[in-house]
Design an enzyme around this catalytic site. Sequence first.
Site, PDB file in Angstrom:
ATOM      1  CB  CYS A   4      -1.033   0.139   1.352  1.00  0.00           C
ATOM      2  SG  CYS A   4      -1.843   1.479   1.601  1.00  0.00           S
ATOM      3  CB  CYS A  10      -1.943   4.871   6.922  1.00  0.00           C
ATOM      4  SG  CYS A  10      -3.223   3.673   7.646  1.00  0.00           S
ATOM      5  CB  CYS A  13      -1.272  -2.331   7.129  1.00  0.00           C
ATOM      6  SG  CYS A  13      -3.048  -2.214   6.970  1.00  0.00           S
ATOM      7  CB  CYS A  87      -8.013   1.419   2.578  1.00  0.00           C
ATOM      8  SG  CYS A  87      -7.927   0.145   4.097  1.00  0.00           S
ATOM      9  CD  GLN A 211     -15.511  -8.973  17.500  1.00  0.00           C
ATOM     10  OE1 GLN A 211     -14.407  -8.418  16.799  1.00  0.00           O
ATOM     11  NE2 GLN A 211     -15.249  -9.377  18.531  1.00  0.00           N
ATOM     12  CE1 TYR A 240     -15.085  -6.277  30.788  1.00  0.00           C
ATOM     13  CE2 TYR A 240     -15.530  -8.643  31.339  1.00  0.00           C
ATOM     14  CZ  TYR A 240     -14.717  -7.459  31.602  1.00  0.00           C
ATOM     15  OH  TYR A 240     -14.062  -7.195  32.614  1.00  0.00           O
ATOM     16  CG  ASP A 308     -15.393 -10.281  23.565  1.00  0.00           C
ATOM     17  OD1 ASP A 308     -14.127 -10.248  23.197  1.00  0.00           O
ATOM     18  OD2 ASP A 308     -16.090 -10.474  22.561  1.00  0.00           O
ATOM     19  CB  CYS A 335      -9.286  -7.876  21.014  1.00  0.00           C
ATOM     20  SG  CYS A 335      -9.786  -6.864  22.457  1.00  0.00           S
TER      21      CYS A 335
END
Length: 379
Positions: A4, A10, A13, A87, A211, A240, A308, A335
């Site tokens: 990219c 940015c 990534c 993107c 999500q 959560y 979660d 996460c």
Amino acid sequence: MEKCKITNKCGSCQYQGIDYQEQLDLKYEICQKLLGDHGRVQPVHGMKDPLHYRNKVHHAFATDRKGRVISGCYEANSHRVVMVDECMLEDLKAQEIIRTIRKLLPSFKIRIYNEDTGYGLLRHVLIRRGFATGEIMVVLVCASPVFPSKNNFVKALRKEHPEINTIVLNVNDKRTSMVLGTRNITLYGRGFITDLLCGCRFRISPDSFYQVNPVQTEYLYNTAISFANLKPEDVVIDAYCGIGTIGLVAAKKSGKVTGIELNPEAVKDARLNAKANSLKARFYQGDATEFMVKMAEDGQKADVIFMDPPRAGSTKHFVDAATKLQPKRIVYVSCNPETLARDLGWFNKMGYEAKKIQPVDMFPFTGHVETVVLMSKAK
Ligand code: SAH
């Protein structure tokens, strides 16, 4: 794969330019290093097609030096907007709509908000697209509820994108880095969209957590549910719980589900989701730790606890209280493997150990890893 062009500015990534299989290997190494002491880490479940998976797309608006409207992300550690036109992660339809909005703005003389001076109107746009339903929500975040010729703007946008289901004006008049303000004004449609996941229909409001990668989410939830091995009589807690996704999928198998969530809007969605799916589940608004502590003090029991939490993980008090309910199984969806490792350590001290560890690649090309862990009482 070509790299990219704006990746350095940015900064979203971290794994740009790395072959996808290699990305999965790197994520496995991270999990192995942080979680390996707790049990065998399964290979990371990756995507068949890891591009354009983000069904929630957010752009900030700004003007460039020539006064042209640009939109995109903030440059790392700054509030300078980097123009994002193409993107690799964002949903293609959402990108198309954002291009149209940028094109329409000058003819409607809509002023872009200036973070330094506090003048101007339009700050951000947020687009959410239901993966299974295709329903699209456009949220225009503005510094004021007064949007000049809003009806004509809505008409012009819908003319080019008749596929949009709802358009919401979100008012954020605070000088903060939070994207959304608290007030939503529906300009068109119902003010929310719905999506289907694991056989349930979910209502998604502008500010509820949902999500962002639907394909992987389905795998994530199915894994969590299969780890839980639910029986009809099981007492289940979904801590959560957001808009109730995991708890409601669980409620298809068990009649006694209770969800706890901090965000009042999400709780409202969760209750409506239970009704819309004709499922029995109760949802409470509040802090998950306080809720669990209260349950433990009241001497209550649970068979299965799903949890979660956000990136910061859970709390020692939560873990202490949760284990006092003597659940047969705890399914932790995380996460952030760092806080997960810390929390697993607390669970160990309370006599629970990991039985299965399944990482899932929810965010290809970024350094994030999601993990589902099954725990039960150590023998
Ligand atoms: N299980 C849901 C949501 C997970 S995201 C899903 O898969 O969609 C984490 C959720 O935790 C968010 O909805 C956030 O609002 C909520 N949250 C954050 N801090 C909390 C707290 N202290 N107590 C309860 N919920 C909290």
